[in-house]
Design a protein around this motif. Structure first.
Motif, PDB file in Angstrom:
ATOM      1  N   GLU B  93     -23.279  56.415   7.899  1.00  0.00           N
ATOM      2  CA  GLU B  93     -23.503  55.018   8.256  1.00  0.00           C
ATOM      3  C   GLU B  93     -23.924  54.218   7.027  1.00  0.00           C
ATOM      4  O   GLU B  93     -23.500  53.072   6.846  1.00  0.00           O
ATOM      5  CB  GLU B  93     -24.552  54.913   9.365  1.00  0.00           C
ATOM      6  N   ASP B  95     -23.063  54.795   3.962  1.00  0.00           N
ATOM      7  CA  ASP B  95     -21.868  54.587   3.135  1.00  0.00           C
ATOM      8  C   ASP B  95     -20.967  53.525   3.743  1.00  0.00           C
ATOM      9  O   ASP B  95     -20.421  52.687   3.027  1.00  0.00           O
ATOM     10  CB  ASP B  95     -21.096  55.914   2.988  1.00  0.00           C
ATOM     11  N   ALA B  96     -20.803  53.557   5.061  1.00  0.00           N
ATOM     12  CA  ALA B  96     -19.931  52.586   5.726  1.00  0.00           C
ATOM     13  C   ALA B  96     -20.485  51.172   5.559  1.00  0.00           C
ATOM     14  O   ALA B  96     -19.745  50.232   5.258  1.00  0.00           O
ATOM     15  CB  ALA B  96     -19.783  52.937   7.204  1.00  0.00           C
ATOM     16  N   ILE B  97     -21.791  51.024   5.739  1.00  0.00           N
ATOM     17  CA  ILE B  97     -22.413  49.701   5.615  1.00  0.00           C
ATOM     18  C   ILE B  97     -22.340  49.225   4.169  1.00  0.00           C
ATOM     19  O   ILE B  97     -22.072  48.048   3.885  1.00  0.00           O
ATOM     20  CB  ILE B  97     -23.869  49.738   6.116  1.00  0.00           C
ATOM     21  N   ILE B  99     -20.124  49.920   1.868  1.00  0.00           N
ATOM     22  CA  ILE B  99     -18.792  49.477   1.457  1.00  0.00           C
ATOM     23  C   ILE B  99     -18.403  48.201   2.182  1.00  0.00           C
ATOM     24  O   ILE B  99     -17.643  47.378   1.669  1.00  0.00           O
ATOM     25  CB  ILE B  99     -17.740  50.595   1.632  1.00  0.00           C
ATOM     26  N   GLY B 100     -18.966  47.982   3.368  1.00  0.00           N
ATOM     27  CA  GLY B 100     -18.755  46.716   4.065  1.00  0.00           C
ATOM     28  C   GLY B 100     -19.320  45.561   3.269  1.00  0.00           C
ATOM     29  O   GLY B 100     -18.715  44.488   3.163  1.00  0.00           O
ATOM     30  N   ALA B 101     -20.486  45.774   2.672  1.00  0.00           N
ATOM     31  CA  ALA B 101     -21.108  44.740   1.849  1.00  0.00           C
ATOM     32  C   ALA B 101     -20.302  44.496   0.579  1.00  0.00           C
ATOM     33  O   ALA B 101     -20.148  43.353   0.134  1.00  0.00           O
ATOM     34  CB  ALA B 101     -22.542  45.148   1.512  1.00  0.00           C
ATOM     35  N   PHE B 168     -16.603  60.302   3.327  1.00  0.00           N
ATOM     36  CA  PHE B 168     -17.048  58.912   3.379  1.00  0.00           C
ATOM     37  C   PHE B 168     -17.759  58.538   2.077  1.00  0.00           C
ATOM     38  O   PHE B 168     -17.559  57.440   1.540  1.00  0.00           O
ATOM     39  CB  PHE B 168     -17.971  58.690   4.579  1.00  0.00           C
ATOM     40  N   ARG B 171     -15.082  58.178  -0.657  1.00  0.00           N
ATOM     41  CA  ARG B 171     -14.327  56.921  -0.498  1.00  0.00           C
ATOM     42  C   ARG B 171     -15.171  55.735  -0.951  1.00  0.00           C
ATOM     43  O   ARG B 171     -14.685  54.819  -1.609  1.00  0.00           O
ATOM     44  CB  ARG B 171     -13.914  56.751   0.966  1.00  0.00           C
ATOM     45  N   ARG B 172     -16.439  55.753  -0.594  1.00  0.00           N
ATOM     46  CA  ARG B 172     -17.324  54.658  -1.005  1.00  0.00           C
ATOM     47  C   ARG B 172     -17.403  54.595  -2.524  1.00  0.00           C
ATOM     48  O   ARG B 172     -17.293  53.523  -3.118  1.00  0.00           O
ATOM     49  CB  ARG B 172     -18.709  54.852  -0.393  1.00  0.00           C
ATOM     50  N   GLN B 175     -14.176  53.205  -3.956  1.00  0.00           N
ATOM     51  CA  GLN B 175     -13.972  51.783  -3.705  1.00  0.00           C
ATOM     52  C   GLN B 175     -14.910  50.936  -4.556  1.00  0.00           C
ATOM     53  O   GLN B 175     -14.518  49.892  -5.068  1.00  0.00           O
ATOM     54  CB  GLN B 175     -14.161  51.476  -2.218  1.00  0.00           C
TER      55      GLN B 175
END
Lengths: 89, 212
Positions: B93, B95-97, B99-101, B168, B171-172, B175
């Motif tokens: 979570e 990492d997902a948040i 990369i969203g930022a 994840f 990938r982060r 990116q």
């Protein structure tokens, strides 16, 4: 604009941020996949984010070139196998 | 004696039929891990030698490519004298948040279409090379070599959840590197104004930001 920490971001959009890779990797349960896809169908912002991540994965997959081993490497492998007793018909 | 000779011939025929055809794939995998052609040559040779010597442990008709990849990765790790990592992350979570930022910043500054650029190939390779282990192996196995989570878990000897968390994180990390590269390379709105490095050479051209 797409910061999941922002209290103004709707829960469904936060869910997209948290689980877009699960969705793109096909790792979501069927029911959750349907809900996720339904949200993408009418949230342009989330669908753009989905496309952004999909393009990243597509770019990575392009590294999967069809480059083969040089003949020198194949020769070394077969020579070392031969030394170990490998003798195919 | 004749029975033993026949057994050896059958073994060699099976090895030739099932393992040898994967030399190219194993070489490509070894090169991805080592990032050095000479080291990859050594890893490939050692991989096939070990595979031949342990052919009796291979289940005929099963996924030989995956079996060889497992041996290859172990050979690579031994060559680096690295201990198997003991600290695993459970921060998908985060990492997902994160990369969203990062994506939000990319949208604001106009380089969120960076992955649609055909000229990004070398940058993708360079970014992958900089991702540390164990995340890089996982990225290569799943995202480059298109193996399933289950196959990656078996190949790496870790639970599927660990594959997911490593993937994840990898990938982060990639990116973040690529978006920094895009920003530094002038892919953003400012560059569009000046005409530098903004041509979108893909069907998504309509999504490219237009300057006023």
């Amino acid at each position: 604009m797409f910061d999941a920490h922002d209290e103004g971001v709707p829960p469904d959009c936060v869910n997209v941020v948290l689980h877009v890779w699960d969705y793109l990797d096909g790792r979501m349960p069927p029911e959750a996949t349907l809900v996720f896809a339904a949200h993408l169908a009418h949230c342009g912002r989330c669908d753009r984010y989905r496309r952004f991540q999909q393009r990243f994965l597509d770019a990575l997959s392009l590294l999967r070139t069809r480059r083969g081993a040089p003949w020198s490497v194949k020769g070394r492998v077969l020579a070392s196998l031969s030394d170990a007793g490998y003798a195919p018909r | 004696m004749q029975i033993a000779n026949n057994a050896f011939r059958d073994r060699d025929a099976a090895f030739e039929r099932e393992a040898i055809p994967w030399i190219d794939d194993v070489y490509r995998f070894a090169l991805s891990l080592t990032r050095d052609e000479a080291d990859a040559d050594d890893v490939v040779q050692d991989t096939f030698l070990r595979a031949y010597r342990s052919w009796h442990t291979y289940l005929p008709g099963s996924d030989c490519r995956r079996w060889l990849f497992t041996i290859c990765r172990n050979v690579f790790l031994r060559s680096r004298e690295r201990a198997r990592p003991t600290v695993e992350l459970d921060s998908t979570e985060v990492d997902a948040i994160a990369i969203g930022a990062v994506y939000s910043a990319a949208v604001r500054e106009g380089y969120d279409d960076v992955f649609a650029r055909l000229d990004l190939g070398p940058a993708i390779s360079a970014a992958l090379a900089k991702v540390p282990e164990p995340f890089r192996s996982t990225l290569i196995i799943v995202d480059v070599e298109d193996q399933s989570y289950e196959a990656a878990a078996e190949l790496l000897g870790v639970p599927i959840g660990t594959v997911r968390s490593r993937l994840f994180r990898g990938r982060r990390l990639m990116q973040e590197q690529l978006l920094t590269y895009a920003k530094d390379a002038g892919f953003g709105i400012g560059a569009a104004t000046s005409g530098a490095a903004t041509t979108c050479l893909t069907p998504t051209m309509k999504e490219c930001r237009q300057t006023a």
